[in-house]
Design an enzyme around this catalytic site. Structure first.
Site, short mmCIF file in Angstrom:
data_model
loop_
_atom_site.label_atom_id
_atom_site.label_comp_id
_atom_site.label_asym_id
_atom_site.label_seq_id
_atom_site.Cartn_x
_atom_site.Cartn_y
_atom_site.Cartn_z
N ASP A 1 -3.34 6.10 -3.19
CA ASP A 1 -2.37 5.80 -2.39
C ASP A 1 -1.51 4.74 -3.49
O ASP A 1 -2.00 4.56 -4.58
CB ASP A 1 -2.57 5.30 -1.20
CG ASP A 1 -3.78 4.14 -1.55
OD1 ASP A 1 -4.14 3.77 -2.37
OD2 ASP A 1 -4.04 3.39 -0.13
N ASP B 1 -1.23 1.42 -3.66
CA ASP B 1 -2.14 0.22 -4.18
C ASP B 1 -3.47 0.73 -4.87
O ASP B 1 -4.31 0.05 -5.58
CB ASP B 1 -2.29 -0.91 -3.43
CG ASP B 1 -3.10 -0.54 -2.25
OD1 ASP B 1 -3.18 0.60 -1.75
OD2 ASP B 1 -3.63 -1.71 -1.43
N SER C 1 0.87 -1.21 -0.02
CA SER C 1 0.02 -0.06 0.10
C SER C 1 0.80 1.19 -0.05
O SER C 1 1.61 1.42 -1.05
CB SER C 1 -0.92 0.06 1.17
OG SER C 1 -1.97 1.08 1.30
N ASP D 1 -6.33 1.77 -3.79
CA ASP D 1 -7.71 1.38 -3.20
C ASP D 1 -8.18 2.51 -2.30
O ASP D 1 -9.40 2.42 -1.97
CB ASP D 1 -7.71 0.03 -2.35
CG ASP D 1 -6.67 0.10 -1.29
OD1 ASP D 1 -6.09 1.03 -0.95
OD2 ASP D 1 -6.75 -0.75 -0.38
#
Length: 494
Positions: free
Chosen positions: A270, A272, A121, A274
């Site tokens: 961010d 990743d 992340s 999501d």
């Protein structure tokens, strides 16, 4: 369903490796290669097969897992090791290559098979990790299989991964166009007024998904959007800024670019992709609680138009405006603990149409009850482009209260610091009658009195920290409550 695998009984009795330092409550996340490396990840893959995949595979069916990874340099080699562990236990792998986390959730949901997303992340470049899910993108957390995966992986790492005779295979599949088309089908932007939007991908996976969903790179028709890209180059070393929009300094480039380009709004994803953060035309952040209210009202209206009573989930750190507005619109609201595994469990249990967190995770029933920053962004674009006013004016109605944001305090003793706050606000009730709950930490509310305020004080799971969030009806009250609670928390002991 396939019976659980009988593990070999003739393995050495060496003490299993302890992987608890980087297999936590929600996911796997550690430093590469000192914590996460190919042997460790291979063992985790084999354990995931035995704990989650094989027991859920129907009799006669081939067990399968879909795997994706973000732009971190360590991703491909770790994916290969994880796939090897799955294959050793007889599980086939479908590799979708580069993906956002919500792209992996889409793959798990649409294919109906468990999934593994390799990402850390927003963590710095030296990290990587794994987010695991069951078929249909259902979460795997500490209480739903991750602890068992951790323990079995530790045993496999020490004793070796047993290999079945009919090992699994690896195939590849490109699902980006399917993902983009699915999201476009949930929110129609074709009729909105033209908008200029700056998108800051932070060198993360938003640079991969935004051109497909907001643009034409997946072969979809052009939308009335003028997208100004910022840091779309995939680079897991994050050369421009950390891909964590929750930190204000990581939004500064986007804020400046929105003003410079005279854009209607800015979107920040961010690492990743999501999570999605929103910036208005003045370069000011729109709070995730306001976005939760805005998107929630759209989903509530759609659910009520279909003749159903909508349920919306929100965690206990979101603004009071969320339950206020959504309840007034005819929804049932459910307050839950912080953390995606709790939100997803409540989403499924309540058949909730939508859920939101203060950290800018947004969950949708139409997206397998999973979180997706891109779908939330589409809702914001549709709401803004469907009326003539600027985003600042639109968002104002969803931000009537003043919040402190999360404030961390390092303390010598978490129990003693918490006890001082309880004594002042609960035992002695020096602030007047309050309501108290301990759903997640300590929440003290004076919202039904005057002046209106509430605060939540939560302990970190991993550090000697207390996290404080305060909200009030005006700035002066918020600052007074914030400062009074912080003084108690940070009080030096004699």
């Amino acid at each position: 369903m396939t019976e659980p695998v009988d593990l070999p009984t003739d393995l050495p009795t060496d003490q299993p490796a302890d992987l608890s330092a980087f297999i936590k409550a929600y996911d796997v996340r550690g430093v590469v290669p000192s914590e996460l490396n190919e042997p460790v990840v291979r063992a985790i893959g084999a354990a995931f097969a035995d704990v989650v995949v094989l027991p859920e595979t129907s009799a006669g069916a081939r067990p399968q897992v879909v795997i994706g990874h973000d732009m971190r340099p360590s991703g491909p080699s770790l994916v290969a090791a994880f796939a090897d562990g799955l294959n050793a236990r007889g599980v086939d792998v479908v590799s979708i290559g580069l993906a956002s986390t919500d792209g992996l959730y889409f793959a798990s949901g649409s294919l109906g098979i468990p999934g593994a997303m390799f990402t850390a992340s927003h963590n710095p470049a030296q990290y990587n990790g794994i987010k695991l899910c069951r078929a249909g993108a259902r979460p795997v957390g500490q209480d739903s299989g991750l602890a068992a995966v951790r323990d079995l992986a530790g045993a496999y790492l020490t004793r070796g991964v047993p290999t079945v005779e009919a090992v699994g295979t690896v195939s590849t599949r490109d699902m980006l166009a399917d993902y983009a088309g699915f999201l476009r089908g949930l929110v129609d932007l074709s009729g909105i007024r033209p908008l200029k939007v700056v998108v800051d991908a932070g060198n993360g996976m938003g640079g991969f998904t935004a051109p497909a969903v907001l643009g034409t790179e997946a072969g979809l028709p052009a939308l009335p959007l003028d997208v100004v890209p910022l840091y779309f180059e995939l680079d897991g070393t994050f050369p421009n800024h950390e891909a964590n929009p929750l930190e204000p300094e990581n939004l500064r480039d986007l804020q400046a670019a929105v003003v410079e380009h005279d854009a209607d709004l800015g979107l920040a994803f961010d690492g990743d992709a999501d999570r999605c953060f929103v910036i208005d035309e003045h370069g000011d952040p729109v709070s995730p609680s306001a976005i939760t209210a805005l998107v929630g009202l759209r989903e509530v209206a759609r659910e009520r138009a279909a003749g159903r009573t909508p349920t919306v989930i929100h965690n206990l750190i979101t603004s009071q405006v969320v339950p206020d507005l959504l309840t007034a619109a005819g929804a049932r609201t459910v307050r839950t603990r912080v953390g995606h595994s709790f939100i997803k469990a409540e989403m499924a249990q309540n058949d909730a149409i939508f859920g939101g967190e203060h950290s800018a995770h947004y969950y949708f029933r139409d997206f397998y009850f999973a979180d997706t920053g891109m779908l939330a962004a589409l809702h914001v674009l549709a709401a803004l482009g469907g009326q003539p006013h600027p985003l600042s004016a639109l968002a104002e109605q969803y931000q009537p209260y003043v919040a402190s944001g999360e404030i961390n305090s390092v303390v010598a003793s978490v129990p003693e610091a918490r006890a001082r706050v309880v004594d002042a606000y609960v035992t002695r009730q020096g602030a007047g009658p309050v309501t108290v709950d301990e759903l997640d930490g300590l929440t003290v509310s004076h919202w039904d009195g005057h002046p209106q305020w509430w605060f939540n004080l939560r302990a970190s799971n991993t550090e000697p920290l207390l996290r404080l969030n305060v909200e009030a009806a005006d700035e002066d009250i918020m600052e007074k409550v914030r400062d009074d609670v912080l003084a108690l928390v940070r009080q030096e002991q004699a």
